[in-house]
Design a protein around this motif. Sequence first.
Motif, PDB file in Angstrom:
ATOM      1  N   HIS A 159      56.769  33.621  47.364  1.00 11.94           N
ATOM      2  CA  HIS A 159      56.081  32.445  46.419  1.00 11.94           C
ATOM      3  C   HIS A 159      55.654  33.434  45.243  1.00 11.94           C
ATOM      4  N   ALA A 160      54.900  34.493  45.519  1.00 14.20           N
ATOM      5  CA  ALA A 160      54.349  35.293  44.191  1.00 14.20           C
ATOM      6  C   ALA A 160      55.338  35.837  43.398  1.00 14.20           C
ATOM      7  N   PRO A 170      46.037  34.258  44.384  1.00 17.98           N
ATOM      8  CA  PRO A 170      46.651  33.096  44.569  1.00 17.98           C
ATOM      9  C   PRO A 170      45.407  32.075  44.268  1.00 17.98           C
ATOM     10  N   SER A 188      47.810  25.524  46.122  1.00 21.20           N
ATOM     11  CA  SER A 188      48.822  24.689  46.088  1.00 21.20           C
ATOM     12  C   SER A 188      48.382  23.402  46.020  1.00 21.20           C
ATOM     13  N   HIS A 214      52.975  26.326  44.597  1.00 21.51           N
ATOM     14  CA  HIS A 214      52.049  27.525  44.867  1.00 21.51           C
ATOM     15  C   HIS A 214      51.918  27.939  43.693  1.00 21.51           C
ATOM     16  N   PHE A 256      49.384  30.976  41.243  1.00 19.82           N
ATOM     17  CA  PHE A 256      48.824  32.280  41.088  1.00 19.82           C
ATOM     18  C   PHE A 256      48.452  32.442  39.757  1.00 19.82           C
TER      19      PHE A 256
END
Length: 179
Positions: A82-83, A103, A106, A123, A125
């Motif tokens: 996701h990052a 993070p 979400s 998600h 960040f």
Amino acid sequence: MVHPVPRAPKRNPLPPAMGAQGMPAAQPVPSQLPTMEEVSAGGVVIEMHDGGPRVAIIARINRGGRLEWCLPKGHPEGAETHAEAAVREIEEETGIAGDVLAPLGSIDYWFTVSGHRVHKTVHHFLLRATGGFLTIENDPDHEAVDVAWVPLDELAKKLSFPNERRITDLARELLPVHF
């Protein structure tokens, strides 16, 4: 001769499908539409400018034809985390490269498109801008129609969605730790 008066049968004051407040009881209704799960990643990329933080955001045209300002985001590709997807998507949609700092959590929501119900999880960040310049020319989906740096203090007035405003509030809380 006395004739008996017919009486109505005694009735329950609420029909069986009614709740205690006289409202229809919630009944699970199976959706007639198939449901799809969708995942995206993106976030808040911050640059310090004249001593204050500013955030790169994009504008897009929604299905109703209205302009919406939002945080950049998109789908992970291949085996991306996701990052990693957030870094790539932010750079594609805004032109700004960044490093993930933390993070931000979400959000999830539902919408309907093309005969499907979609449950989307995004998600987010916090990123520090490391280079690049604002452009929408590298957006492969051509969803972004504009891009702008917005001072963090003005972001709540500019973003279209409350859940994204909450994400930027979390980013603001983390600034002293990372900047």
